[in-house]
Scaffold this motif. Structure first.
Motif, PDB file in Angstrom:
ATOM      1  N   TRP A  68      -3.447  15.892 -13.902  1.00  0.00           N
ATOM      2  CA  TRP A  68      -2.482  15.478 -14.882  1.00  0.00           C
ATOM      3  C   TRP A  68      -1.346  16.472 -14.818  1.00  0.00           C
ATOM      4  CZ3 TRP A  68      -2.837  19.098 -19.091  1.00  0.00           C
ATOM      5  CH2 TRP A  68      -4.028  19.822 -19.134  1.00  0.00           C
ATOM      6  N   ALA A  69      -0.203  16.084 -15.328  1.00  0.00           N
ATOM      7  CA  ALA A  69       0.984  16.923 -15.233  1.00  0.00           C
ATOM      8  C   ALA A  69       1.685  16.983 -16.578  1.00  0.00           C
ATOM      9  CB  ALA A  69       1.927  16.362 -14.169  1.00  0.00           C
ATOM     10  N   ILE A  70       2.275  18.141 -16.865  1.00  0.00           N
ATOM     11  CA  ILE A  70       2.966  18.334 -18.133  1.00  0.00           C
ATOM     12  C   ILE A  70       4.410  18.735 -17.853  1.00  0.00           C
ATOM     13  CG2 ILE A  70       3.138  19.783 -20.192  1.00  0.00           C
ATOM     14  CD1 ILE A  70       0.128  19.991 -20.192  1.00  0.00           C
ATOM     15  N   GLY A  71       5.328  18.124 -18.591  1.00  0.00           N
ATOM     16  CA  GLY A  71       6.733  18.494 -18.505  1.00  0.00           C
ATOM     17  C   GLY A  71       7.598  17.473 -19.202  1.00  0.00           C
ATOM     18  N   ASP A  72       8.819  17.829 -19.472  1.00  0.00           N
ATOM     19  CA  ASP A  72       9.778  16.941 -20.123  1.00  0.00           C
ATOM     20  C   ASP A  72       9.240  16.378 -21.435  1.00  0.00           C
ATOM     21  OD1 ASP A  72      11.510  17.449 -18.059  1.00  0.00           O
ATOM     22  OD2 ASP A  72      11.137  15.573 -17.012  1.00  0.00           O
ATOM     23  N   GLY A  73       8.501  17.210 -22.174  1.00  0.00           N
ATOM     24  CA  GLY A  73       8.012  16.816 -23.492  1.00  0.00           C
ATOM     25  C   GLY A  73       6.847  15.853 -23.498  1.00  0.00           C
ATOM     26  N   ALA A  74       6.174  15.715 -22.352  1.00  0.00           N
ATOM     27  CA  ALA A  74       5.058  14.763 -22.264  1.00  0.00           C
ATOM     28  C   ALA A  74       3.974  15.285 -21.335  1.00  0.00           C
ATOM     29  CB  ALA A  74       5.555  13.406 -21.766  1.00  0.00           C
ATOM     30  N   ALA A  92       1.645   9.946 -28.741  1.00  0.00           N
ATOM     31  CA  ALA A  92       2.105   8.555 -28.647  1.00  0.00           C
ATOM     32  C   ALA A  92       2.420   8.215 -27.190  1.00  0.00           C
ATOM     33  CB  ALA A  92       3.345   8.352 -29.509  1.00  0.00           C
ATOM     34  N   VAL A  93       2.173   6.975 -26.812  1.00  0.00           N
ATOM     35  CA  VAL A  93       2.443   6.533 -25.445  1.00  0.00           C
ATOM     36  C   VAL A  93       3.949   6.391 -25.259  1.00  0.00           C
ATOM     37  CG1 VAL A  93       2.141   4.658 -23.780  1.00  0.00           C
ATOM     38  CG2 VAL A  93       0.209   5.394 -25.203  1.00  0.00           C
ATOM     39  N   ARG A  94       4.488   7.120 -24.296  1.00  0.00           N
ATOM     40  CA  ARG A  94       5.902   7.017 -23.925  1.00  0.00           C
ATOM     41  C   ARG A  94       6.107   5.807 -23.031  1.00  0.00           C
ATOM     42  NH1 ARG A  94       9.081  12.071 -21.242  1.00  0.00           N
ATOM     43  NH2 ARG A  94       8.804  12.843 -23.354  1.00  0.00           N
ATOM     44  N   TRP A  95       5.225   5.654 -22.032  1.00  0.00           N
ATOM     45  CA  TRP A  95       5.243   4.500 -21.125  1.00  0.00           C
ATOM     46  C   TRP A  95       3.933   4.437 -20.359  1.00  0.00           C
ATOM     47  CZ3 TRP A  95       4.442   6.492 -16.399  1.00  0.00           C
ATOM     48  CH2 TRP A  95       5.034   7.693 -16.039  1.00  0.00           C
ATOM     49  N   GLU A  96       3.649   3.263 -19.816  1.00  0.00           N
ATOM     50  CA  GLU A  96       2.500   3.038 -18.932  1.00  0.00           C
ATOM     51  C   GLU A  96       2.985   2.230 -17.747  1.00  0.00           C
ATOM     52  OE1 GLU A  96      -1.212   1.537 -20.626  1.00  0.00           O
ATOM     53  OE2 GLU A  96      -0.299   1.775 -22.603  1.00  0.00           O
ATOM     54  N   VAL A  97       2.487   2.552 -16.559  1.00  0.00           N
ATOM     55  CA  VAL A  97       2.839   1.782 -15.373  1.00  0.00           C
ATOM     56  C   VAL A  97       1.623   1.593 -14.491  1.00  0.00           C
ATOM     57  CG1 VAL A  97       5.267   2.483 -15.321  1.00  0.00           C
ATOM     58  CG2 VAL A  97       3.584   3.816 -14.068  1.00  0.00           C
ATOM     59  N   THR A 127      10.456  10.477 -15.624  1.00  0.00           N
ATOM     60  CA  THR A 127       9.623  10.837 -16.768  1.00  0.00           C
ATOM     61  C   THR A 127      10.065  10.122 -18.042  1.00  0.00           C
ATOM     62  OG1 THR A 127      10.975  12.800 -17.224  1.00  0.00           O
ATOM     63  CG2 THR A 127       9.006  13.111 -15.849  1.00  0.00           C
ATOM     64  N   SER A 128      11.275   9.622 -18.081  1.00  0.00           N
ATOM     65  CA  SER A 128      11.762   8.958 -19.298  1.00  0.00           C
ATOM     66  C   SER A 128      11.247   7.536 -19.441  1.00  0.00           C
ATOM     67  CB  SER A 128      13.287   8.978 -19.360  1.00  0.00           C
ATOM     68  OG  SER A 128      13.839   8.246 -18.288  1.00  0.00           O
ATOM     69  N   ASP A 129      11.139   6.775 -18.324  1.00  0.00           N
ATOM     70  CA  ASP A 129      10.731   5.376 -18.461  1.00  0.00           C
ATOM     71  C   ASP A 129       9.688   4.901 -17.443  1.00  0.00           C
ATOM     72  OD1 ASP A 129      12.187   5.119 -16.091  1.00  0.00           O
ATOM     73  OD2 ASP A 129      13.805   3.959 -17.006  1.00  0.00           O
ATOM     74  N   GLY A 130       9.248   5.767 -16.535  1.00  0.00           N
ATOM     75  CA  GLY A 130       8.222   5.382 -15.569  1.00  0.00           C
ATOM     76  C   GLY A 130       8.731   4.597 -14.380  1.00  0.00           C
ATOM     77  N   SER A 131      10.036   4.414 -14.272  1.00  0.00           N
ATOM     78  CA  SER A 131      10.571   3.663 -13.136  1.00  0.00           C
ATOM     79  C   SER A 131      10.439   4.500 -11.854  1.00  0.00           C
ATOM     80  CB  SER A 131      12.036   3.288 -13.376  1.00  0.00           C
ATOM     81  OG  SER A 131      12.830   4.455 -13.510  1.00  0.00           O
TER      82      SER A 131
END
Length: 170
Positions: A68-74, A92-97, A127-131
């Motif tokens: 797992w990885a940590i950064g950018d507030g998540a 809270a879930v920011r995004w799932e892909v 990291t903002s939207d999982g794209s």
């Protein structure tokens, strides 16, 4: 871009990594007063570092320890066959892909808005939207190896290590 710039042996690797490259962490960092812990047999948990009080817990379990990885507030982890970004403050879930097998790798590293996933290929997600920002397209080896094992990055280059040695029941 994901274009391969070169290859080298394990002995050459430390000398090839620039001084400004991000380095793997030996333990989970404290981000905004939250310490994250997790493992293959333990849930992903955000703990208040000052009081040691659990703040949130993921109901799922990770497929492997320390992937797992940590950064950018998540914190980014593989859970239920999907890569999930959890907000560090409250879980809270920011995004799932992805679905099982997609995306193509496991979360290993976060730097400058990019999440690096590894397995047989490198996939870089926002990291903002999982794209997907970019990914490599190496064919899956018939033997299952070599497999990507670690990554560090700077502003221009991603350095990836590979393993050809099975471990942990592989």
């Amino acid at each position: 871009t994901g274009v391969e710039l070169g290859r080298g042996s394990e002995a050459e690797f430390p000398n090839s990594v620039p001084d400004d490259a991000d380095r793997p962490m030996r333990s989970s960092p404290v981000v905004d007063g939250v310490y994250v812990t997790a493992g293959q047999d333990d849930p992903l948990v955000g703990v208040d570092y000052a009081t040691h009080t659990p703040l949130w817990e993921n109901v799922g379990y990770l497929a492997y320890d320390d992937v797992w990885a940590i950064g950018d507030g998540a914190v980014f982890a593989m859970s239920g066959g999907r890569v999930v970004g959890y907000e560090i403050a409250d879980g809270a879930v920011r995004w799932e892909v992805g679905a099982l097998g997609e995306p193509i790798g496991w979360p290993w590293h976060v730097a400058d808005g990019r999440l690096y996933l590894l397995w047989f290929n490198v996939q870089v997600l926002s990291t903002s939207d999982g794209s997907t920002i970019w990914e490599t397209k190496y064919p899956q080896p018939a033997s299952g190896f070599p497999r990507m094992f670690g990554v560090v990055a700077n502003d221009e280059t991603v350095f990836v290590s590979f393993t050809a040695i099975p471990s942990g029941g592989d």
